[in-house]
Motif scaffolding. Structure first.
Motif, PDB file in Angstrom:
ATOM      1  N   ALA A 271     -50.000  77.867 -55.161  1.00  0.00           N
ATOM      2  CA  ALA A 271     -50.873  78.463 -54.147  1.00  0.00           C
ATOM      3  C   ALA A 271     -52.301  77.959 -54.266  1.00  0.00           C
ATOM      4  CB  ALA A 271     -50.834  79.987 -54.272  1.00  0.00           C
ATOM      5  N   VAL A 272     -52.829  77.897 -55.486  1.00  0.00           N
ATOM      6  CA  VAL A 272     -54.208  77.440 -55.689  1.00  0.00           C
ATOM      7  C   VAL A 272     -54.326  75.951 -55.381  1.00  0.00           C
ATOM      8  CG1 VAL A 272     -56.025  77.109 -57.408  1.00  0.00           C
ATOM      9  CG2 VAL A 272     -54.739  79.256 -57.349  1.00  0.00           C
ATOM     10  N   LEU A 275     -54.920  75.152 -51.761  1.00  0.00           N
ATOM     11  CA  LEU A 275     -56.227  75.491 -51.189  1.00  0.00           C
ATOM     12  C   LEU A 275     -57.129  74.269 -51.085  1.00  0.00           C
ATOM     13  CD1 LEU A 275     -56.964  78.875 -53.037  1.00  0.00           C
ATOM     14  CD2 LEU A 275     -56.144  78.546 -50.687  1.00  0.00           C
ATOM     15  N   VAL A 276     -57.072  73.410 -52.100  1.00  0.00           N
ATOM     16  CA  VAL A 276     -57.893  72.186 -52.102  1.00  0.00           C
ATOM     17  C   VAL A 276     -56.977  71.021 -52.462  1.00  0.00           C
ATOM     18  CG1 VAL A 276     -59.990  71.076 -52.974  1.00  0.00           C
ATOM     19  CG2 VAL A 276     -59.835  73.590 -52.934  1.00  0.00           C
TER      20      VAL A 276
END
Length: 321
Positions: A271-272, A275-276
């Motif tokens: 998930a993290v 994000l980027v």
């Protein structure tokens, strides 16, 4: 005769190709296995310099060399044969032994955090220990080297177990060669780095005395920088202990069917990373390390009272010290 010679040359060429492919395979396996043990390597490199602090400059490199020889002896003479025997006859024992080592690393890391949080309790026992000044220099050096080699034994056991667990199925001699390469290579990297670290301040002092202004300025900067670097290295070493230890425990639990924690960490990492995307690989690794570190800290703090109230007194009763 010429046909036989050509056939023989063909056979030699074929054998050479197989040998070259085998060597390439051994090298690739060694590199891959060494990479998996990177966290323990960081820990080893971060922990070792403290054993050299306080000695005369001319004794620093000989002490590092003595510890390095002890490390190679640990890996090649003791741990390598034990690992091969376990891999051949009791492969089921590798995971629990890895987890036991992971618990030890977690405990060591948590204890260092505890020392920072509650220093007066953590260091209360040191008042009863002999002071550095009360010991002969050679006796102190021998004691430090012995202590460093004992610590290295635990870390080396983790390195060898991680290496063995990461190897594909194959012959015992191939595994032995790969593990020996990893053992010697990692030892050279770790203690080469330690030697550079412990001598950096001496290099800085020498440069500071040069007449060249730029060299002298760099030398003074290096001398001022090294204490901060050593503190940072100690912090990295503590972090490596808990994230490597926690990661080993999480992976071991998953191997026994308790994969919930590993799935939570993996899902958070994915998930993290999303994000980027440009930093996805680094962010994924960071989240995994943090998740493993949290597990390591929890396990380590849970072990502190167990070790202090149960295991340490039992050990003292058995050994007398």
């Amino acid at each position: 005769m010429s046909i036989g010679l050509i056939a023989l040359l063909d056979d030699v060429a074929a054998i050479s190709k197989v040998a070259a492919a085998s060597l390439d395979d051994v090298g690739a396996q060694a590199a891959k296995a060494g990479a998996k043990a990177a966290g323990v390597v960081i820990d080893d490199a971060a922990v070792t310099p403290r054993y050299v602090v306080g000695f005369a400059a001319e004794r620093e490199l000989p002490i590092v060399w003595r510890i390095a020889k002890g490390s190679v002896r640990n890996k090649l003479l003791f741990l390598l044969p034990i690992a091969l025997v376990l891999g051949a006859f009791a492969p089921w024992a590798i995971t629990p032994l890895l987890m036991l080592g992971g618990a030890y690393l977690s405990y060591e890391g948590a204890e260092k955090i505890y020392e920072k949080l509650v220093p007066h309790e953590a260091h209360g026992h040191e008042a009863a220990l002999p002071t550095v000044a009360a010991k002969a220099p050679q006796a102190l050096e021998d004691e430090r080297v012995a202590s460093a080699v004992k610590t290295d034994f635990i870390l080396s056991a983790e390195i060898m177990a991680i290496t063995l667990a990461g190897l594909p199925e194959g012959g015992i001699w191939t595994k032995a060669v790969v593990m020996a390469i990893v053992a010697v290579g990692i030892t050279a990297v770790v203690y080469g780095a330690v030697a550079l670290i412990v001598k950096a301040d001496d290099v800085g002092v020498a440069l500071a005395r040069q007449s060249n202004g730029a060299a002298a300025a760099f030398g003074r900067g290096l001398v001022r920088f090294m204490p901060h670097f050593l503190r940072l290295l100690a912090l990295v070493g503590t972090a490596a202990m808990v994230w490597v230890g926690g990661g080993i425990i999480v992976h071991g639990l998953a191997g026994y069917g308790l994969a919930g924690i590993e799935h939570v960490i993996h899902d958070a990492s994915v998930a993290v990373s999303a994000l980027v995307p440009a930093l996805g690989g680094f962010l994924g690794w960071l989240v995994t390390a943090i998740g493993s570190g949290i597990v390591g800290v929890l396990v380590g703090f849970a072990l502190i009272p167990i070790v202090g109230k149960l295991l340490a007194p039992a050990w003292k009763a058995v050994t007398g010290h």
